[in-house]
Motif scaffolding. Structure first.
Motif, PDB file in Angstrom:
ATOM      1  N   PHE A  91       9.821  -0.172   4.837  1.00 27.92           N
ATOM      2  CA  PHE A  91       8.995   1.020   4.624  1.00 27.92           C
ATOM      3  C   PHE A  91       9.862   2.236   4.272  1.00 27.92           C
ATOM      4  O   PHE A  91       9.437   3.085   3.477  1.00 27.92           O
ATOM      5  CB  PHE A  91       8.152   1.307   5.859  1.00 27.92           C
ATOM      6  CG  PHE A  91       6.985   0.376   6.016  1.00 27.92           C
ATOM      7  CD1 PHE A  91       5.845   0.520   5.233  1.00 27.92           C
ATOM      8  CD2 PHE A  91       7.013  -0.648   6.945  1.00 27.92           C
ATOM      9  CE1 PHE A  91       4.770  -0.327   5.367  1.00 27.92           C
ATOM     10  CE2 PHE A  91       5.941  -1.511   7.087  1.00 27.92           C
ATOM     11  CZ  PHE A  91       4.812  -1.362   6.296  1.00 27.92           C
ATOM     12  N   GLN A  92      11.039   2.318   4.859  1.00 26.66           N
ATOM     13  CA  GLN A  92      11.912   3.442   4.542  1.00 26.66           C
ATOM     14  C   GLN A  92      12.311   3.406   3.069  1.00 26.66           C
ATOM     15  O   GLN A  92      12.317   4.440   2.381  1.00 26.66           O
ATOM     16  CB  GLN A  92      13.158   3.402   5.429  1.00 26.66           C
ATOM     17  CG  GLN A  92      14.121   4.560   5.160  1.00 26.66           C
ATOM     18  CD  GLN A  92      15.261   4.609   6.164  1.00 26.66           C
ATOM     19  OE1 GLN A  92      15.054   4.327   7.340  1.00 26.66           O
ATOM     20  NE2 GLN A  92      16.443   4.974   5.709  1.00 26.66           N
ATOM     21  N   ALA A  93      12.614   2.199   2.570  1.00 23.39           N
ATOM     22  CA  ALA A  93      13.000   2.068   1.169  1.00 23.39           C
ATOM     23  C   ALA A  93      11.841   2.394   0.232  1.00 23.39           C
ATOM     24  O   ALA A  93      12.035   2.980  -0.835  1.00 23.39           O
ATOM     25  CB  ALA A  93      13.513   0.650   0.903  1.00 23.39           C
ATOM     26  N   LEU A  94      10.632   2.035   0.628  1.00 23.60           N
ATOM     27  CA  LEU A  94       9.461   2.240  -0.233  1.00 23.60           C
ATOM     28  C   LEU A  94       8.979   3.685  -0.233  1.00 23.60           C
ATOM     29  O   LEU A  94       8.433   4.162  -1.230  1.00 23.60           O
ATOM     30  CB  LEU A  94       8.321   1.321   0.207  1.00 23.60           C
ATOM     31  CG  LEU A  94       8.535  -0.183  -0.040  1.00 23.60           C
ATOM     32  CD1 LEU A  94       7.467  -0.991   0.673  1.00 23.60           C
ATOM     33  CD2 LEU A  94       8.539  -0.480  -1.529  1.00 23.60           C
ATOM     34  N   THR A  95       9.129   4.389   0.877  1.00 23.91           N
ATOM     35  CA  THR A  95       8.588   5.752   0.984  1.00 23.91           C
ATOM     36  C   THR A  95       9.649   6.839   0.823  1.00 23.91           C
ATOM     37  O   THR A  95       9.314   7.995   0.543  1.00 23.91           O
ATOM     38  CB  THR A  95       7.902   5.952   2.348  1.00 23.91           C
ATOM     39  OG1 THR A  95       8.888   5.863   3.398  1.00 23.91           O
ATOM     40  CG2 THR A  95       6.812   4.915   2.574  1.00 23.91           C
ATOM     41  N   GLY A  96      10.908   6.481   1.048  1.00 20.48           N
ATOM     42  CA  GLY A  96      11.962   7.484   0.994  1.00 20.48           C
ATOM     43  C   GLY A  96      12.053   8.325   2.248  1.00 20.48           C
ATOM     44  O   GLY A  96      12.800   9.313   2.296  1.00 20.48           O
ATOM     45  N   ASN A  97      11.300   7.950   3.285  1.00 17.51           N
ATOM     46  CA  ASN A  97      11.313   8.686   4.556  1.00 17.51           C
ATOM     47  C   ASN A  97      11.654   7.745   5.698  1.00 17.51           C
ATOM     48  O   ASN A  97      11.285   6.558   5.668  1.00 17.51           O
ATOM     49  CB  ASN A  97       9.948   9.326   4.823  1.00 17.51           C
ATOM     50  CG  ASN A  97       9.652  10.470   3.879  1.00 17.51           C
ATOM     51  OD1 ASN A  97      10.491  11.336   3.657  1.00 17.51           O
ATOM     52  ND2 ASN A  97       8.458  10.477   3.293  1.00 17.51           N
ATOM     53  N   PRO A  98      12.318   8.223   6.741  1.00 13.66           N
ATOM     54  CA  PRO A  98      12.602   7.366   7.894  1.00 13.66           C
ATOM     55  C   PRO A  98      11.322   6.932   8.589  1.00 13.66           C
ATOM     56  O   PRO A  98      10.321   7.656   8.593  1.00 13.66           O
ATOM     57  CB  PRO A  98      13.457   8.256   8.802  1.00 13.66           C
ATOM     58  CG  PRO A  98      13.133   9.660   8.385  1.00 13.66           C
ATOM     59  CD  PRO A  98      12.839   9.590   6.917  1.00 13.66           C
ATOM     60  N   LEU A 111       0.835  -1.201   0.000  1.00  7.50           N
ATOM     61  CA  LEU A 111       0.000   0.000   0.000  1.00  7.50           C
ATOM     62  C   LEU A 111       0.871   1.252   0.000  1.00  7.50           C
ATOM     63  O   LEU A 111       0.581   2.231  -0.713  1.00  7.50           O
ATOM     64  CB  LEU A 111      -0.927  -0.001   1.214  1.00  7.50           C
ATOM     65  CG  LEU A 111      -1.751   1.277   1.435  1.00  7.50           C
ATOM     66  CD1 LEU A 111      -2.680   1.535   0.259  1.00  7.50           C
ATOM     67  CD2 LEU A 111      -2.539   1.178   2.741  1.00  7.50           C
ATOM     68  N   ALA A 112       1.937   1.243   0.788  1.00 10.53           N
ATOM     69  CA  ALA A 112       2.843   2.393   0.824  1.00 10.53           C
ATOM     70  C   ALA A 112       3.420   2.655  -0.567  1.00 10.53           C
ATOM     71  O   ALA A 112       3.513   3.806  -1.015  1.00 10.53           O
ATOM     72  CB  ALA A 112       3.962   2.139   1.830  1.00 10.53           C
ATOM     73  N   ARG A 113       3.793   1.592  -1.253  1.00 13.96           N
ATOM     74  CA  ARG A 113       4.342   1.734  -2.609  1.00 13.96           C
ATOM     75  C   ARG A 113       3.299   2.329  -3.557  1.00 13.96           C
ATOM     76  O   ARG A 113       3.595   3.216  -4.365  1.00 13.96           O
ATOM     77  CB  ARG A 113       4.810   0.367  -3.111  1.00 13.96           C
ATOM     78  CG  ARG A 113       5.364   0.376  -4.533  1.00 13.96           C
ATOM     79  CD  ARG A 113       5.914  -0.999  -4.887  1.00 13.96           C
ATOM     80  NE  ARG A 113       6.447  -1.016  -6.250  1.00 13.96           N
ATOM     81  CZ  ARG A 113       5.716  -1.309  -7.333  1.00 13.96           C
ATOM     82  NH1 ARG A 113       4.428  -1.592  -7.194  1.00 13.96           N
ATOM     83  NH2 ARG A 113       6.262  -1.317  -8.534  1.00 13.96           N
ATOM     84  N   LEU A 114       2.052   1.847  -3.462  1.00 10.68           N
ATOM     85  CA  LEU A 114       0.987   2.361  -4.320  1.00 10.68           C
ATOM     86  C   LEU A 114       0.726   3.844  -4.058  1.00 10.68           C
ATOM     87  O   LEU A 114       0.492   4.615  -4.996  1.00 10.68           O
ATOM     88  CB  LEU A 114      -0.292   1.556  -4.105  1.00 10.68           C
ATOM     89  CG  LEU A 114      -0.288   0.091  -4.560  1.00 10.68           C
ATOM     90  CD1 LEU A 114      -1.604  -0.585  -4.169  1.00 10.68           C
ATOM     91  CD2 LEU A 114      -0.060  -0.018  -6.057  1.00 10.68           C
ATOM     92  N   GLY A 134       1.557   9.604  -6.096  1.00  9.25           N
ATOM     93  CA  GLY A 134       1.966  10.986  -5.869  1.00  9.25           C
ATOM     94  C   GLY A 134       1.843  11.467  -4.446  1.00  9.25           C
ATOM     95  O   GLY A 134       2.118  12.639  -4.155  1.00  9.25           O
ATOM     96  N   ALA A 135       1.426  10.596  -3.524  1.00 10.22           N
ATOM     97  CA  ALA A 135       1.273  11.010  -2.131  1.00 10.22           C
ATOM     98  C   ALA A 135       2.630  11.049  -1.420  1.00 10.22           C
ATOM     99  O   ALA A 135       3.574  10.347  -1.801  1.00 10.22           O
ATOM    100  CB  ALA A 135       0.328  10.055  -1.399  1.00 10.22           C
ATOM    101  N   GLU A 136       2.709  11.870  -0.389  1.00  9.65           N
ATOM    102  CA  GLU A 136       3.863  11.860   0.496  1.00  9.65           C
ATOM    103  C   GLU A 136       3.501  10.997   1.693  1.00  9.65           C
ATOM    104  O   GLU A 136       2.467  11.219   2.336  1.00  9.65           O
ATOM    105  CB  GLU A 136       4.227  13.276   0.944  1.00  9.65           C
ATOM    106  CG  GLU A 136       5.505  13.321   1.772  1.00  9.65           C
ATOM    107  CD  GLU A 136       5.910  14.721   2.166  1.00  9.65           C
ATOM    108  OE1 GLU A 136       6.835  14.859   2.983  1.00  9.65           O
ATOM    109  OE2 GLU A 136       5.274  15.688   1.660  1.00  9.65           O
TER     110      GLU A 136
END
Length: 419
Positions: free
Chosen positions: A53-60, A25-28, A33-35
């Motif tokens: 999750f960090q790898a998928l979202t780019g955020n810690p 879901l985080a990847r989707l 376009g969501a942050e």
């Protein structure tokens, strides 16, 4: 989904095997376009590593309530203010119990108390835990506190049990999030076109038993009927959904009645008839049932090369309601055909005394049973004349919104008196 661009979604993850779905879901969400920022409980980290999750979202990933590095130890307040939406999936039984009690004993529960953003929960747990009175009591408390809850899906669970408690698929969760951002306040909007209308829909297949282990049925997934129910609730209507055996989550704001056979579906429809303004028959009801159901499993006899079944006609649910002399609702049918689609649909409209019918070609693999898309022709009659309008290929939820607006407009022209 352009509606998610630059939207700030705080994903909460609590302990449960379904946490792997939240990673997808985080990847989707990011692709849409969501942050996205993620908050995990200690239990969640036993199933999925924060690094995922960090790898998928780019955020810690955030998992500590008292973090010296996060804005002088007040990072939870910053996160609470940052979010446009807090979406927790999976929401475990333990997390629901703590939220219902107003506890703030970890970062995620503290955020839920501190945030001004709406909090949506997608519960996932063993079917026994979900159905336990304590969980159901907590569910009621959470609703009263203003939390938004998505109904869990039914089916086989990781533990081997069957029943309600599965986390819906990531694509379904994404659709719910997108729907929130499309119209976050629409259920309170008095200008909604469906406001005040009472709609009953049928969806899915029916099953007609032959013996204790076999039945007659069809390939209907129920997706179109569930999409119509969801769209009707979005548009402000009070919705009852009478569903045959399907593996779909109940749309938010919809009252669901589960049935199995055609006779059970008819009885449920008749019970709701007097309080129905618009009846939409989307279910694929079995035309026939066996005359006599075997008490024991039917056994193949030595040398037997064929078996004859005597079938009798099932009640025609749509025709029964459309031809009733009292409390007749505005009746809309579906014609799922494989040839001469519009001709057969128009004949069905006349024969069953319908107000409108929706025709689709189920031989088209793009829009057949189980597809997430559909392409239909809306046929109706007005002052003795027939009219039809082709609606192009679209997702079933988008198509449902288009169809309902047409149905509401047609219904509003009818000078009918209803209780």
């Amino acid at each position: 989904m352009t509606g998610l661009v630059n939207k700030r979604v705080l994903l909460g993850v609590s302990g449960g095997i379904a946490a792997y779905k939240t990673a997808y879901l985080a990847r989707l969400l990011v692709k849409a376009g969501a942050e996205v920022r993620v908050v995990m409980t200690e239990g969640a980290k036993a199933f999925v590593q924060p690094l995922t999750f960090q790898a998928l979202t780019g955020n810690p990933v955030h998992d500590r309530l008292l973090d010296d590095e996060a804005e002088a130890g007040m990072g939870h307040i910053e996160l609470a203010r940052w979010a446009d939406l807090v979406f927790i999936a999976p929401a475990s039984a333990d997390l629901m119990a703590r939220l219902a009690s107003g506890m703030a004993n970890d970062l995620l529960t503290t955020l839920c108390l501190a945030t001004p953003a709406p909090v949506h929960l997608a519960p996932a747990m063993n079917q026994g835990m979900w159905q336990h009175p304590a969980t159901q009591r907590n569910l009621s408390s959470l609703k009263a506190l203003g939390y938004h809850l998505l109904a869990p899906a039914e089916g086989e669970q990781a533990c081997g049990d069957q029943g309600p408690g599965r986390l819906p698929e990531p694509e379904e969760l994404l659709e719910q999030i997108a729907l929130f951002f499309q119209a976050p306040d629409q259920r309170c909007n008095a200008e909604l076109p469906g406001r005040g209308l009472k709609i009953t829909l049928t969806a899915g297949p029916t099953q007609e038993p032959l013996d204790p282990v076999r039945y007659l049925s069809n390939h209907s997934s129920g997706k179109m009927g569930f999409a119509l129910a969801q769209a009707a609730a979005e548009l402000g209507a009070k919705v009852h959904l009478i569903a045959g055996p399907v593996q779909l989550s109940t749309p938010p704001g919809v009252q669901r009645v589960d049935v199995v056979t055609a006779q059970e579906m008819l009885e449920s429809c008749q019970q709701l008839q007097a309080q129905t303004d618009i009846f939409i028959a989307c279910a694929a009801v079995a035309d026939y049932r066996v005359e006599s159901i075997a008490d024991q499993k039917i056994k193949k006899q030595p040398g037997q090369q064929e078996m004859l079944l005597k079938l009798v006609e099932n009640p025609d649910i749509l025709a029964t309601l459309a031809t009733s002399q009292s409390s007749r609702p505005f009746c809309v049918g579906f014609a799922a055909e494989t040839q001469a689609v519009e001709d057969y649909a128009r004949r069905k409209l006349e024969k069953k005394n319908l107000d409108a019918i929706i025709a689709n070609d189920v031989s088209d693999t793009r829009i057949g049973f189980g597809s997430d898309h559909n392409q239909v022709t809306f046929i109706y009659r007005e002052k003795g004349e027939f009219y039809q309008e082709a609606l192009p290929l679209a997702s079933k939820i988008d198509l449902s919104r288009q169809l309902l607006l047409k149905i509401f407009k047609l219904y509003s022209k009818q000078d009918l008196t209803r209780s």
